[in-house]
Scaffold this active site. Sequence first.
Site, short mmCIF file in Angstrom:
data_model
loop_
_atom_site.label_atom_id
_atom_site.label_comp_id
_atom_site.label_asym_id
_atom_site.label_seq_id
_atom_site.Cartn_x
_atom_site.Cartn_y
_atom_site.Cartn_z
N GLY A 54 0.79 -1.22 0.00
CA GLY A 54 0.00 0.00 0.00
C GLY A 54 0.82 1.27 0.00
CB CYS A 55 4.27 2.07 0.77
SG CYS A 55 3.95 1.89 2.53
CB ALA A 56 3.84 5.82 -3.29
CB ALA A 57 8.47 4.45 -1.79
#
Length: 141
Positions: A54-57
């Site tokens: 769920g993290c962009a990175a």
Amino acid sequence: MTGAPTIDDVLAELVEEFDLLGDWEGRIEYVIELGRGLAPLPDEDRTEAHKVPGCAAQVWLAVHREADRLAFAADSDSALSKGNIALLLRLYSGRTPAEILAFDARAALDRLGLPSALTRQRANGLNAMVGRIRDAAAMAV
């Protein structure tokens, strides 16, 4: 009692630091600076199992049990995500599972004004990091 600052004490320190910084540009730069101070994550903790979905990175978060407390180690390939996780580690690492579960992270992050300073995707990633920490605490109870 060890005399160590409570999670609320650490939050109060962070609120004070953020208030001194004023504008969002300064606050985001400070968060990135926190990330630069994060200890390197050992290669054995850079696994799929430790990735935070769920993290962009890419963000890795490893949990280690130390007696009745949880210690967290983390890293990210993004300076801002690394700063966000460093901020969360400052709040949560070295706490008991009960302390972690009793702490209202959403209210704390709102007091710092972080979610409103981030893009929706980054705010979702921050929430995913908090969720992973709370899940670890729930499993440790």
